[in-house]
Design an enzyme around this catalytic site. Structure first.
Site, mmCIF file in Angstrom:
data_model
loop_
_atom_site.group_PDB
_atom_site.id
_atom_site.type_symbol
_atom_site.label_atom_id
_atom_site.label_comp_id
_atom_site.label_asym_id
_atom_site.label_seq_id
_atom_site.Cartn_x
_atom_site.Cartn_y
_atom_site.Cartn_z
ATOM 1 N N LYS A 1 40.025 22.291 4.951
ATOM 2 C CA LYS A 1 40.564 23.506 5.579
ATOM 3 C C LYS A 1 41.198 24.405 4.524
ATOM 4 O O LYS A 1 40.989 25.616 4.514
ATOM 5 C CB LYS A 1 41.625 23.135 6.626
ATOM 6 C CG LYS A 1 41.076 22.494 7.874
ATOM 7 C CD LYS A 1 42.173 22.341 8.903
ATOM 8 C CE LYS A 1 41.787 21.355 9.968
ATOM 9 N NZ LYS A 1 42.899 20.953 10.825
ATOM 10 N N GLU B 1 37.830 9.030 12.311
ATOM 11 C CA GLU B 1 39.049 9.764 11.946
ATOM 12 C C GLU B 1 40.265 8.836 12.002
ATOM 13 O O GLU B 1 41.242 9.037 11.295
ATOM 14 C CB GLU B 1 39.243 10.972 12.876
ATOM 15 C CG GLU B 1 40.019 12.099 12.217
ATOM 16 C CD GLU B 1 40.067 13.369 13.051
ATOM 17 O OE1 GLU B 1 40.476 13.298 14.223
ATOM 18 O OE2 GLU B 1 39.719 14.445 12.534
ATOM 19 N N HIS C 1 12.089 5.192 19.078
ATOM 20 C CA HIS C 1 10.949 5.957 18.559
ATOM 21 C C HIS C 1 11.380 6.823 17.391
ATOM 22 O O HIS C 1 10.700 7.773 17.028
ATOM 23 C CB HIS C 1 10.365 6.807 19.680
ATOM 24 C CG HIS C 1 9.926 5.954 20.841
ATOM 25 N ND1 HIS C 1 8.668 5.397 20.905
ATOM 26 C CD2 HIS C 1 10.610 5.495 21.912
ATOM 27 C CE1 HIS C 1 8.585 4.664 22.012
ATOM 28 N NE2 HIS C 1 9.750 4.696 22.630
#
Ligand SMILES: O=P(O)(O)OC[C@H]1O[C@H](O)[C@H](O)[C@@H](O)[C@@H]1O
Length: 529
Positions: A454, A321, A350
């Site tokens: 938004k 950000e 793994h």
């Protein structure tokens, strides 16, 4: 690897209990020298920032997270006072809760904390909770859980876990802006759960938010238990060491003074203008070299310690950000950033380490090594060998295996996971991000790109209401996504209409009945009471 190169490049600071190894980043001999002019400019920018300059020009704000751990640095007496009085208030509030002087109604002692926040208002508290909870093996003073999303089922899960202990739960609603919808929704859901349990929720609720925000207004009008400030000069992603992170941590029983002291000690070291004495500057230069100063490689963060599992997630916000920006400070399109991912070793060995060793070479690794294995004595799983020996073995082995294939890595070594060392790590990365942003000429302290999603979401919610109105008004008539979008006069939004109808049909609150047809896009939807 080359011991001579290691010797010449190893940064170690016994006072901090932290070392940084950049010897496995094969930058050319003159790289550090050629970067000096840019680096000195970055130091100058940083000094101005710490002195109270408007370091976030787009938002016309100061950037003051370094003052949080040394209030004497704050540029005005008022700011210093704000920091110290808030810290006092946090400690005072926490002491009263711990002593049982401040209780839920009926004298019920608080035993649980539910933190409601998202992004910078959740990631730091989550990291600290996971890293430092039950550090000495005992119980935490209060147990912390989180709502960090607007996922109804996610909230149900947490509420089910709390169960009848809701009456012992202190809720901290954290939002700098006080207007973040996910957090508002979490607050409403939590309040509803308290009401449903016959509990007087304002007597359980605390707000951490900016002055005058919507959240503050709600907290005042409903008479919440307490309020703590959040300031516009602290960014969400650098807010762990203000009330956002300190209040939940203190309530949990974590030594917040040590977190602050760790960060302050790191701040002192990372203010040094000589590169070889400054681990944040070394880190920032390594990012620059590894990614050509353009983010061409991803940062894989691999702590070999379960407690640091959330560090990569925390860094994801801090780094991405801050650095992921379209424009530089001059307004040129640069599309900067560095992608961050990772969990922990040796678990990830793994999972995706296969690709790191043999696949596309588009990353550099930051290993985080913790020297101290555990508090108590260790079992020998083989003669003379403990599980901790294996953890280190896998770390060193993987690092070598990657180096052999020209996959570069940085290693940070800390003595132990503690409030102090976590404070240091937070301080180290905050500084490295700030310096790197100067090196590439961007504003690390705003996030203009977040708004677009938004705003679009608001449009989606408005369309959802229109769909419900139209279906209801049509009184049970059936529509396809196409015919409904046409009815709404929004044929260009047919895909959105389809997505909304599918969600409405899947949930009782949607009041939509779906009739499946072939082909799938001829399926119809109708209002259903
Ligand atoms: O603390 P709040 O104002 O609720 O913000 C929470 C988060 O959401 C925003 O969208 C920002 O991108 C983040 O930087 C911030 O941390």
């Amino acid at each position: 690897m080359n011991w001579e190169r290691f010797k010449s490049l190893y940064y170690t600071n016994p006072k901090l209990g932290l070392s940084l190894d950049i010897s496995r980043m094969p930058f050319p001999d003159d790289f550090l020298t050629t970067m000096q002019p840019k680096l000195q400019q970055a130091f100058a920018d940083m000094a101005a920032l710490e002195g109270g300059a408007i370091a976030n020009p787009d938002e016309n704000r100061m950037v003051g997270h370094y003052w949080l751990r040394n209030a004497d640095l704050a540029p005005t007496p008022e700011l210093k006072q704000a920091i110290t009085s808030t810290l006092d208030a946090i400690k005072d509030f926490t002491a009263k809760v711990h002593k049982g002087e401040l209780t839920a109604p009926g004298g019920v002692k608080f035993k649980e904390v539910l933190v409601i926040g998202i992004g910078g208002s959740a990631l730091g508290p989550q990291l600290v909770n996971h890293a430092l909870g039950r550090l000495k093996g005992g119980r935490d003073k209060l147990r912390v859980s989180f709502f960090d999303n607007t996922d109804p089922d996610g909230m149900d899960y947490v509420l089910k876990e709390l169960g009848s202990r809701l009456k012992q739960t202190l809720v901290i609603v954290i939002s700098k802006s006080g207007g973040t919808v996910e957090t508002r929704n979490g607050m409403l859901e939590a309040a509803a759960a308290f009401k449903a349990a016959g509990l007087d929720y304002p007597k359980h609720f605390v707000a951490v938010t900016g002055a005058g925000s919507k959240l503050e207004q709600v907290a005042i009008s409903e008479g919440w238990l307490a309020r703590f400030p959040m300031w516009d000069w602290v960014g969400g992603r650098t807010s762990e060491l203000c009330a956002v992170g300190l209040l939940p941590a203190a309530l949990q029983g974590i030594k917040i003074d040590q977190m602050l002291a760790g960060a302050a000690a790191m701040d002192e070291v990372t203010r040094k203008k000589s590169l070889r004495d400054n681990p944040a500057a070394l880190l920032a230069l390594m990012w620059y070299w590894a990614t050509d100063g353009k983010g061409t490689k991803d940062m894989v963060v691999l702590p070999y310690k379960d407690r640091l599992l959330l560090f990569s997630r925390y860094l994801q916000q801090l780094v991405m950000e801050s650095l992921g920006k379209e424009l530089d400070l001059q307004g040129n399109v640069v599309n900067q950033g560095i992608a961050v991912y990772g969990n922990k070793g040796s678990t990830d060995q793994h999972a995706y380490v296969q690709q790191l060793r043999e696949g596309v070479n588009n990353f550099f690794v930051t290993f985080i090594e913790v020297l101290k294995d555990r508090n108590d004595a260790s079992l020998e799983v083989e003669p003379g060998i403990t599980t901790g020996d294996y953890l280190q073995g896998f770390f060193l082995g993987t690092r070598d295996a990657l180096s052999e294939k020209n996959r570069h890595s940085i290693t940070i070594t800390v003595n132990e996971v503690s409030p102090r060392s976590l404070g240091q790590l937070i301080g180290l990365y905050e500084r490295a991000v700030g310096l790197y942003a100067s090196l590439v000429g961007i504003n690390a302290y705003h996030q203009p790109g977040v708004e677009a999603g938004k705003k679009a979401a608001t449009g989606v919610i408005a369309l959802r209401l229109k769909i419900a109105d139209a279906l209801k008004a049509a009184g049970g008539r059936e529509f396809t996504a196409e015919t409904l979008a046409a009815l709404l006069n929004q044929p260009e939004k047919t895909e959105l209409v389809f997505k909304l109808l599918e969600h409405l049909a899947a949930n009782p609150a949607g009041h939509v009945k779906k009739t499946v047809q072939k082909p799938w896009h001829e399926s119809t939807y109708a209002w259903q009471e």
